[in-house]
Design a protein around this motif. Structure first.
Motif, PDB file in Angstrom:
ATOM      1  N   LYS A 131      13.390   6.244  -1.706  1.00  0.00           N
ATOM      2  CA  LYS A 131      12.353   6.626  -2.672  1.00  0.00           C
ATOM      3  C   LYS A 131      11.837   5.443  -3.485  1.00  0.00           C
ATOM      4  N   LEU A 132      12.733   4.599  -3.947  1.00  0.00           N
ATOM      5  CA  LEU A 132      12.284   3.463  -4.745  1.00  0.00           C
ATOM      6  C   LEU A 132      11.563   2.432  -3.900  1.00  0.00           C
ATOM      7  N   ALA A 133      12.006   2.288  -2.657  1.00  0.00           N
ATOM      8  CA  ALA A 133      11.367   1.306  -1.780  1.00  0.00           C
ATOM      9  C   ALA A 133       9.910   1.663  -1.517  1.00  0.00           C
ATOM     10  N   VAL A 134       9.632   2.934  -1.306  1.00  0.00           N
ATOM     11  CA  VAL A 134       8.275   3.355  -0.966  1.00  0.00           C
ATOM     12  C   VAL A 134       7.414   3.581  -2.207  1.00  0.00           C
ATOM     13  N   TYR A 135       8.041   3.645  -3.379  1.00  0.00           N
ATOM     14  CA  TYR A 135       7.303   3.928  -4.612  1.00  0.00           C
ATOM     15  C   TYR A 135       6.173   2.930  -4.854  1.00  0.00           C
ATOM     16  N   ASP A 136       6.450   1.650  -4.688  1.00  0.00           N
ATOM     17  CA  ASP A 136       5.430   0.626  -4.954  1.00  0.00           C
ATOM     18  C   ASP A 136       4.234   0.801  -4.024  1.00  0.00           C
ATOM     19  N   TRP A 137       4.497   1.090  -2.767  1.00  0.00           N
ATOM     20  CA  TRP A 137       3.410   1.284  -1.796  1.00  0.00           C
ATOM     21  C   TRP A 137       2.556   2.484  -2.182  1.00  0.00           C
ATOM     22  N   LEU A 138       3.205   3.570  -2.576  1.00  0.00           N
ATOM     23  CA  LEU A 138       2.463   4.779  -2.958  1.00  0.00           C
ATOM     24  C   LEU A 138       1.663   4.580  -4.244  1.00  0.00           C
ATOM     25  N   ALA A 139       2.268   3.934  -5.222  1.00  0.00           N
ATOM     26  CA  ALA A 139       1.678   3.856  -6.555  1.00  0.00           C
ATOM     27  C   ALA A 139       0.717   2.687  -6.748  1.00  0.00           C
ATOM     28  N   ASN A 140       0.923   1.611  -5.991  1.00  0.00           N
ATOM     29  CA  ASN A 140       0.213   0.377  -6.326  1.00  0.00           C
ATOM     30  C   ASN A 140      -0.625  -0.227  -5.202  1.00  0.00           C
ATOM     31  N   THR A 141      -0.762   0.463  -4.092  1.00  0.00           N
ATOM     32  CA  THR A 141      -1.589  -0.078  -3.010  1.00  0.00           C
ATOM     33  C   THR A 141      -2.663   0.923  -2.597  1.00  0.00           C
ATOM     34  N   LYS A 142      -3.773   0.396  -2.123  1.00  0.00           N
ATOM     35  CA  LYS A 142      -4.859   1.249  -1.659  1.00  0.00           C
ATOM     36  C   LYS A 142      -4.428   2.059  -0.444  1.00  0.00           C
ATOM     37  N   ALA A 143      -3.710   1.411   0.472  1.00  0.00           N
ATOM     38  CA  ALA A 143      -3.245   2.107   1.675  1.00  0.00           C
ATOM     39  C   ALA A 143      -2.321   3.263   1.315  1.00  0.00           C
ATOM     40  N   GLY A 144      -1.463   3.057   0.309  1.00  0.00           N
ATOM     41  CA  GLY A 144      -0.494   4.075  -0.048  1.00  0.00           C
ATOM     42  C   GLY A 144      -1.069   5.268  -0.786  1.00  0.00           C
ATOM     43  N   SER A 145      -2.307   5.131  -1.262  1.00  0.00           N
ATOM     44  CA  SER A 145      -2.929   6.253  -1.981  1.00  0.00           C
ATOM     45  C   SER A 145      -3.189   7.446  -1.071  1.00  0.00           C
ATOM     46  N   CYS A 146      -3.046   7.236   0.236  1.00  0.00           N
ATOM     47  CA  CYS A 146      -3.244   8.324   1.199  1.00  0.00           C
ATOM     48  C   CYS A 146      -2.133   9.351   1.166  1.00  0.00           C
ATOM     49  N   CYS A 147      -0.997   8.966   0.582  1.00  0.00           N
ATOM     50  CA  CYS A 147       0.223   9.705   0.885  1.00  0.00           C
ATOM     51  C   CYS A 147       1.000  10.084  -0.373  1.00  0.00           C
ATOM     52  N   MET A 148       2.029  10.936  -0.178  1.00  0.00           N
ATOM     53  CA  MET A 148       2.779  11.448  -1.323  1.00  0.00           C
ATOM     54  C   MET A 148       4.185  11.855  -0.907  1.00  0.00           C
ATOM     55  N   PHE A 149       5.060  11.986  -1.918  1.00  0.00           N
ATOM     56  CA  PHE A 149       6.382  12.556  -1.674  1.00  0.00           C
ATOM     57  C   PHE A 149       6.217  14.012  -1.282  1.00  0.00           C
ATOM     58  N   ASN A 150       7.089  14.472  -0.392  1.00  0.00           N
ATOM     59  CA  ASN A 150       6.994  15.846   0.083  1.00  0.00           C
ATOM     60  C   ASN A 150       8.410  16.418   0.207  1.00  0.00           C
ATOM     61  N   GLY A 151       8.697  17.448  -0.564  1.00  0.00           N
ATOM     62  CA  GLY A 151      10.015  18.062  -0.501  1.00  0.00           C
ATOM     63  C   GLY A 151      10.986  17.473  -1.507  1.00  0.00           C
ATOM     64  N   LYS A 152      12.216  17.907  -1.399  1.00  0.00           N
ATOM     65  CA  LYS A 152      13.250  17.520  -2.361  1.00  0.00           C
ATOM     66  C   LYS A 152      13.876  16.176  -2.013  1.00  0.00           C
ATOM     67  N   ASP A 153      14.444  15.520  -3.042  1.00  0.00           N
ATOM     68  CA  ASP A 153      15.216  14.299  -2.818  1.00  0.00           C
ATOM     69  C   ASP A 153      16.435  14.623  -1.957  1.00  0.00           C
ATOM     70  N   ILE A 154      16.800  13.677  -1.118  1.00  0.00           N
ATOM     71  CA  ILE A 154      17.979  13.838  -0.262  1.00  0.00           C
ATOM     72  C   ILE A 154      19.051  12.860  -0.712  1.00  0.00           C
ATOM     73  N   LYS A 155      20.228  13.384  -1.061  1.00  0.00           N
ATOM     74  CA  LYS A 155      21.373  12.541  -1.419  1.00  0.00           C
ATOM     75  C   LYS A 155      22.567  12.968  -0.586  1.00  0.00           C
ATOM     76  N   ASP A 156      23.086  12.038   0.182  1.00  0.00           N
ATOM     77  CA  ASP A 156      24.232  12.315   1.028  1.00  0.00           C
ATOM     78  C   ASP A 156      25.096  11.052   1.059  1.00  0.00           C
TER      79      ASP A 156
END
Length: 265
Positions: A191-216
């Motif tokens: 989640k943290l790795a992809v956060y910058d791409w989603l929040a701060n890049t034009k390419a990442g504005s296409c996309c979003m988190f979907n569903g619940k966090d997974i912790k295992d």
């Protein structure tokens, strides 16, 4: 008349003493910092990446530099392709890995880890326009799922999402590009790795988190740690002490705030 010989001898003697001092190794009380090599992938922004000048940047890099300063270590970075990270450590090509490596049970069988230096869940990411509802009950049957090679996400997908059409990408930037251009329907990523791409890049504005966090813990461990060879107990203790120091004196928080608007400890 006063002789000039004593003053000349004094000058020569002083010069000789200075030369000897310059050539003499440091005393035990002023030893040179221990030199170690630290492996970083350099392809996992914002944690570690190469800038336009081909210089390493990112959260991992800043944390590594802070740890080396706190521990008085002379550190050299080695850029290492991800799938060969642990083999390279065990073959002594470098001394530590500070590259967002999750402390999974499988990895703990091969290397020793420090205390956690950050934690992050795994998440699904989809295109905003896709309207895909994540249904894991059928193993993601019929879904084109993207993961990055040799990651905990790949291992998790193979175990639990066997009905998906899984595509394995060589690095995270390729994974994100695959989602943006429609090569895959969903990606599974830290989640943290992809956060910058989603929040701060034009390419990442296409996309979003979907569903619940997974912790295992079995697959993703207890966050990210610094990996060393199991026999290097002194180096491991040094890193743990340095990590405690930068967390206590506010250095860690300053680095955290540079990359994220929330705590990732």
């Amino acid at each position: 008349m006063t002789s000039l010989l004593p003053s000349r001898l004094s000058a020569l003697l002083a010069s000789a003493i200075a030369l000897v001092a310059a050539l003499t190794p440091l005393s035990a009380g002023a030893e040179a910092p221990k030199h170690i090599k630290i492996a970083v992938e350099g392809a996992f922004p914002p944690f570690n990446y190469l800038d336009s000048n081909k210089q390493l940047q990112g959260f991992d890099v800043d944390i590594a530099n802070a740890l080396c300063q706190a521990a008085k270590l002379d550190c050299e970075f080695v850029i290492q392709e991800w799938t060969a990270m642990i083999p390279g450590l065990l073959e002594k090509r470098y001394d530590a890995i500070i590259s967002s490596m999750s402390m999974s049970q499988e990895r703990r069988q091969k290397v020793a880890f420090s205390q956690r230096y950050y934690d992050s869940p795994t998440v699904f990411i989809t295109q905003k326009a896709s309207n895909i509802a994540i249904d894991t009950s059928n193993g993601l049957k019929g879904v084109r799922l993207g993961v990055t090679a040799a990651t905990s996400q790949e291992a998790y997908a193979k175990k639990f999402f066997g009905n998906a059409d899984t595509v394995v990408f060589s690095a995270s930037p390729d994974l994100y590009k695959g989602l943006a251009n429609g090569s895959v329907d969903v990606i599974l990523e830290d989640k943290l790795a992809v956060y910058d791409w989603l929040a701060n890049t034009k390419a990442g504005s296409c996309c979003m988190f979907n569903g619940k966090d997974i912790k295992d813990p079995e697959y993703f461990g207890d966050g990210a740690g610094i990996a060393v060879r199991p026999a290097d107990t002194e180096l491991l203790a040094t890193f743990n002490a340095a990590l405690a120091q930068i967390q206590a004196d506010g250095v860690y928080d300053t680095i955290n705030a540079k990359y994220f608007p929330f705590s990732i400890q």
